[in-house]
Design a protein around this motif. Structure first.
Motif, mmCIF file in Angstrom:
data_model
loop_
_atom_site.group_PDB
_atom_site.id
_atom_site.type_symbol
_atom_site.label_atom_id
_atom_site.label_comp_id
_atom_site.label_asym_id
_atom_site.label_seq_id
_atom_site.Cartn_x
_atom_site.Cartn_y
_atom_site.Cartn_z
ATOM 1 N N PRO A 39 0.856 -1.194 0.000
ATOM 2 C CA PRO A 39 0.000 0.000 0.000
ATOM 3 C C PRO A 39 0.888 1.240 0.000
ATOM 4 O O PRO A 39 2.047 1.187 0.420
ATOM 5 C CB PRO A 39 -0.788 -0.122 1.309
ATOM 6 N N CYS A 40 0.364 2.338 -0.464
ATOM 7 C CA CYS A 40 1.141 3.565 -0.558
ATOM 8 C C CYS A 40 1.221 4.269 0.796
ATOM 9 O O CYS A 40 0.204 4.696 1.342
ATOM 10 C CB CYS A 40 0.543 4.501 -1.607
ATOM 11 N N ASP A 41 2.442 4.390 1.313
ATOM 12 C CA ASP A 41 2.664 5.085 2.586
ATOM 13 C C ASP A 41 2.205 6.530 2.507
ATOM 14 O O ASP A 41 1.644 7.070 3.454
ATOM 15 C CB ASP A 41 4.150 5.076 2.962
ATOM 16 N N ARG A 42 2.469 7.173 1.376
ATOM 17 C CA ARG A 42 2.129 8.586 1.207
ATOM 18 C C ARG A 42 0.622 8.804 1.364
ATOM 19 O O ARG A 42 0.180 9.750 2.015
ATOM 20 C CB ARG A 42 2.599 9.079 -0.160
ATOM 21 N N VAL A 43 -0.176 7.919 0.781
ATOM 22 C CA VAL A 43 -1.635 8.021 0.896
ATOM 23 C C VAL A 43 -2.055 7.888 2.354
ATOM 24 O O VAL A 43 -2.884 8.662 2.849
ATOM 25 C CB VAL A 43 -2.334 6.960 0.018
ATOM 26 N N LEU A 44 -1.460 6.923 3.053
ATOM 27 C CA LEU A 44 -1.807 6.710 4.462
ATOM 28 C C LEU A 44 -1.398 7.910 5.324
ATOM 29 O O LEU A 44 -2.161 8.352 6.185
ATOM 30 C CB LEU A 44 -1.146 5.432 4.980
ATOM 31 N N VAL A 45 -0.209 8.445 5.077
ATOM 32 C CA VAL A 45 0.266 9.602 5.847
ATOM 33 C C VAL A 45 -0.641 10.805 5.600
ATOM 34 O O VAL A 45 -1.075 11.484 6.542
ATOM 35 C CB VAL A 45 1.737 9.931 5.501
ATOM 36 N N HIS A 46 -0.967 11.070 4.341
ATOM 37 C CA HIS A 46 -1.832 12.219 4.033
ATOM 38 C C HIS A 46 -3.235 12.030 4.614
ATOM 39 O O HIS A 46 -3.847 13.004 5.066
ATOM 40 C CB HIS A 46 -1.887 12.462 2.521
ATOM 41 N N LYS A 55 -9.231 20.029 7.214
ATOM 42 C CA LYS A 55 -9.694 21.217 6.507
ATOM 43 C C LYS A 55 -10.667 22.006 7.375
ATOM 44 O O LYS A 55 -11.550 21.452 8.006
ATOM 45 C CB LYS A 55 -10.375 20.788 5.207
ATOM 46 N N THR A 56 -10.481 23.317 7.377
ATOM 47 C CA THR A 56 -11.429 24.197 8.049
ATOM 48 C C THR A 56 -12.109 25.040 6.971
ATOM 49 O O THR A 56 -11.823 24.903 5.796
ATOM 50 C CB THR A 56 -10.720 25.092 9.091
ATOM 51 N N THR A 57 -12.945 25.919 7.376
ATOM 52 C CA THR A 57 -13.733 26.701 6.420
ATOM 53 C C THR A 57 -12.879 27.476 5.434
ATOM 54 O O THR A 57 -11.838 28.021 5.775
ATOM 55 C CB THR A 57 -14.646 27.702 7.172
ATOM 56 N N ASP A 58 -13.323 27.492 4.196
ATOM 57 C CA ASP A 58 -12.741 28.308 3.121
ATOM 58 C C ASP A 58 -11.248 28.095 2.885
ATOM 59 O O ASP A 58 -10.563 29.003 2.449
ATOM 60 C CB ASP A 58 -12.999 29.799 3.369
ATOM 61 N N GLU A 59 -10.743 26.916 3.182
ATOM 62 C CA GLU A 59 -9.344 26.628 2.913
ATOM 63 C C GLU A 59 -9.239 25.720 1.694
ATOM 64 O O GLU A 59 -10.165 24.989 1.368
ATOM 65 C CB GLU A 59 -8.704 25.892 4.088
ATOM 66 N N ASP A 60 -8.081 25.754 1.062
ATOM 67 C CA ASP A 60 -7.899 24.813 -0.030
ATOM 68 C C ASP A 60 -7.752 23.403 0.561
ATOM 69 O O ASP A 60 -7.532 23.228 1.752
ATOM 70 C CB ASP A 60 -6.705 25.188 -0.914
ATOM 71 N N ASP A 61 -7.852 22.406 -0.276
ATOM 72 C CA ASP A 61 -7.886 21.021 0.181
ATOM 73 C C ASP A 61 -6.611 20.544 0.863
ATOM 74 O O ASP A 61 -6.632 19.561 1.583
ATOM 75 C CB ASP A 61 -8.205 20.091 -0.991
ATOM 76 N N PHE A 62 -5.488 21.232 0.636
ATOM 77 C CA PHE A 62 -4.228 20.768 1.213
ATOM 78 C C PHE A 62 -3.650 21.724 2.244
ATOM 79 O O PHE A 62 -2.459 21.648 2.567
ATOM 80 C CB PHE A 62 -3.219 20.481 0.103
ATOM 81 N N ALA A 63 -4.461 22.588 2.799
ATOM 82 C CA ALA A 63 -3.988 23.512 3.833
ATOM 83 C C ALA A 63 -3.505 22.744 5.062
ATOM 84 O O ALA A 63 -2.590 23.199 5.755
ATOM 85 C CB ALA A 63 -5.094 24.487 4.226
ATOM 86 N N TYR A 64 -4.072 21.572 5.312
ATOM 87 C CA TYR A 64 -3.649 20.753 6.444
ATOM 88 C C TYR A 64 -2.172 20.366 6.316
ATOM 89 O O TYR A 64 -1.459 20.243 7.311
ATOM 90 C CB TYR A 64 -4.524 19.509 6.603
ATOM 91 N N VAL A 65 -1.693 20.191 5.099
ATOM 92 C CA VAL A 65 -0.295 19.836 4.872
ATOM 93 C C VAL A 65 0.601 20.993 5.330
ATOM 94 O O VAL A 65 1.607 20.773 6.018
ATOM 95 C CB VAL A 65 -0.037 19.488 3.386
#
Length: 80
Positions: A39-46, A55-65
């Protein structure tokens, strides 16, 4: 190992999870000795980062990164 530990704070100050090398991706998602699919480690980590730094309001999808990257660069690097 002493040299590597001495370099760690500097490395952490420029950390980006997007640049991390994953064992699975490096080996084309195959276990080198058996050829078994990995399995892809990167997918699991993300997936976990999205859950923890979601994600919080009005943020892009990868702001958590970026929130995670900032935590590593600004807080972890100071205590290592």
């Amino acid at each position: 190992i002493i040299r590597e530990l001495a370099d760690l704070p500097t490395q952490l100050k420029s950390f980006r999870v997007q640049d991390v090398k994953c064992f699975c991706c490096t080996n084309d998602h195959r276990e080198p000795s058996t050829g078994e699919t990995l399995p892809c480690d990167r997918v699991l980590v993300h997936r976990m980062l999205a859950r923890w730094f979601g994600k919080t309001t009005d943020e892009d999808d990868f702001a958590y990164v970026e929130r995670f990257n900032r935590l590593v660069r600004e807080e972890l690097s100071m205590v290592v």
